[in-house]
Design an enzyme around this catalytic site. Structure first.
Site, mmCIF file in Angstrom:
data_model
loop_
_atom_site.group_PDB
_atom_site.id
_atom_site.type_symbol
_atom_site.label_atom_id
_atom_site.label_comp_id
_atom_site.label_asym_id
_atom_site.label_seq_id
_atom_site.Cartn_x
_atom_site.Cartn_y
_atom_site.Cartn_z
ATOM 1 N N LYS A 132 -11.721 -1.629 7.246
ATOM 2 C CA LYS A 132 -10.828 -2.474 8.032
ATOM 3 C C LYS A 132 -11.125 -2.401 9.528
ATOM 4 C CE LYS A 132 -8.219 -3.330 4.275
ATOM 5 N NZ LYS A 132 -7.433 -2.240 3.712
ATOM 6 N N TRP A 168 0.835 -1.212 0.000
ATOM 7 C CA TRP A 168 0.000 0.000 0.000
ATOM 8 C C TRP A 168 0.860 1.249 0.000
ATOM 9 C CZ3 TRP A 168 -4.352 -1.021 -1.913
ATOM 10 C CH2 TRP A 168 -5.036 -2.197 -1.600
ATOM 11 N N ASP A 190 -1.294 6.712 6.469
ATOM 12 C CA ASP A 190 -2.345 5.785 6.059
ATOM 13 C C ASP A 190 -2.565 4.816 7.228
ATOM 14 O OD1 ASP A 190 -3.925 3.784 5.028
ATOM 15 O OD2 ASP A 190 -2.659 3.357 3.292
HETATM 16 C C1 LIG Z 1 -6.864 -1.833 2.336
HETATM 17 C C2 LIG Z 1 -5.830 -0.788 2.396
HETATM 18 C C3 LIG Z 1 -5.777 0.250 1.454
HETATM 19 C C4 LIG Z 1 -6.704 0.332 0.269
HETATM 20 O O1 LIG Z 1 -7.942 0.779 0.678
HETATM 21 P P1 LIG Z 1 -9.116 1.065 -0.386
HETATM 22 O O2 LIG Z 1 -10.150 1.704 0.503
HETATM 23 O O3 LIG Z 1 -9.519 -0.244 -0.945
HETATM 24 O O4 LIG Z 1 -8.606 1.989 -1.416
HETATM 25 C C5 LIG Z 1 -4.801 1.206 1.615
HETATM 26 N N1 LIG Z 1 -3.934 1.168 2.626
HETATM 27 C C6 LIG Z 1 -3.947 0.181 3.552
HETATM 28 C C7 LIG Z 1 -2.944 0.188 4.658
HETATM 29 C C8 LIG Z 1 -4.900 -0.822 3.456
HETATM 30 O O5 LIG Z 1 -4.918 -1.799 4.373
#
Ligand SMILES: *Cc1c(COP(=O)(O)O)cnc(C)c1O
Length: 356
Positions: A193, A102, A169
């Site tokens: 998540k 990511w 993030d």
């Molecule tokens: C799942 C995830 C993403 C992607 O998220 P989307 O909402 O599907 O764009 C980005 N960063 C991390 C750390 C993730 O676990």
């Protein structure tokens, strides 16, 4: 029978969120209308959005500290480009920590806007650890990191201190542990998540860092426009925002992040202790960087996989296979997962040891 859901995302949410949100689909707040059919401008939904925004800040300890919370669309992936659009100067540069898939996807998008300086990368070790001991250039427009690497099962235990804005993030560990959140200038997290269903992204922005990069920003990508419109610049994801609010309320009633962190540590301890004890298994990530949310592990003898897979499925476990780039298994133990479910997995691992 309800499964023990180890899926990495979309993933388990509190049972009461499933119940309350399904009730709201039938009749929202005794309005005679479904949450799916009300106007996002209705008084009832504006109240949902306002409470979700303020509760997110309250739980993070950021209320009254110059931050704004937004519920946007486009997933965490859209933030990969909204961040540089809003923060990187024309001909500017930004610093990134490359700690996983990511993180590297975020770097790829930032390259459209200017120079990216990768301060450190663990790519050569298939991202089995979080790089440390790097320095962050003081003349970069911001520093971007990923607090939890969902795929590889690693987590940053320390957030570096720097004078430039810090963007993080936190998609897969938001609201799971206490940190000094004032260290961050932007925090973003896809809901699916740890907070709600897919379809909305929480973005927490320190307002004073905006409007300084001299770019013309299309309205829908401009954090300042979303703040001005109180996260209603266009139609928000009404149902995902409502379900996220229910999860945040559940978390507050539980005692907030401090309380859930204790539960999360107990779950992770239980599983990692078994991974380390059981001669059939080994952890996939560097011990000091192990994620409390996503535990990645492997069988020492891949031939045991057929028996193990049949056993955990039989025990009502779902979503355990690891990501294809790591293989093996990944147990995602987000906030809503009860420790009883982790015990079920540990019991299966012990039963395998006896069976083979
Ligand atoms: C799942 C995830 C993403 C992607 O998220 P989307 O909402 O599907 O764009 C980005 N960063 C991390 C750390 C993730 O676990």
């Amino acid at each position: 029978m309800k499964k023990h859901n180890y899926s990495a995302g979309p993933c388990i949410l509190p049972q009461e969120v499933f119940e309350k949100s399904s009730q709201a689909i039938l009749d929202f707040n005794n309005s005679g209308l479904s949450i799916l059919e009300i106007s996002h401008r209705s008084k009832d939904f504006v109240a949902v959005m306002d409470e979700a925004r303020s509760l997110a800040l309250e739980l993070l300890g950021l209320e009254g500290k110059g931050y704004q919370a937004l519920f946007l669309a486009g997933g965490a992936s859209l933030e990969f480009l909204m961040v540089p659009y809003n923060l990187m100067k024309v001909n500017g540069k930004a610093a990134y920590l490359d700690s996983g898939t990511w993180a590297s996807a975020a770097i790829k998008e930032a390259k459209f806007f200017g120079e990216t300086v990768v301060v450190a990368s663990s790519k050569d070790q298939n991202y089995n650890n979080v790089p440390k001991g790097y320095s962050i250039p003081a003349d970069a427009d911001y520093f971007h990191c990923t607090s939890n690497n969902t795929i590889f099962g690693t987590q940053m235990k320390e957030i570096p201190t720097t004078n430039i804005p810090v963007v993080c993030d936190m998609s897969s560990d938001i609201f799971s542990r206490q940190l000094d959140f004032t260290k961050f200038d932007i925090i973003y997290a896809g809901a699916q998540k740890n907070m709600g269903p897919a379809g909305t992204t929480l973005v927490v922005v320190k307002e004073e860092i905006l409007g300084k990069n001299g770019r013309e920003i299309p309205s829908i990508l401009d954090y300042a426009k979303h703040i001005k419109a109180e996260s209603m610049y266009n139609t928000p994801a009404v149902f995902p925002v409502y379900a996220s609010l229910l999860t945040l309320q559940w978390l507050k009633n539980l005692g907030g992040i401090a309380a859930v962190e204790k539960l999360n540590n107990a779950k992770a301890n239980l599983l990692y202790t078994e991974i380390d004890r059981n001669p059939l298994f080994k952890g996939a990530a560097a011990v000091e960087d192990r994620s409390v949310m996503n535990a990645t592990f492997l069988l020492n003898n891949p031939e045991h996989a057929t028996v193990f897979d049949a056993m955990w499925k039989e025990a009502g476990i779902s979503g355990l296979p690891g990501h294809r780039s790591v293989g093996g298994y990944r147990a995602s133990m987000y906030n809503a997962m009860p420790i009883e479910s982790v015990q079920v997995l540990v019991d299966v691992m012990q039963a395998l040891e006896k069976a083979v």
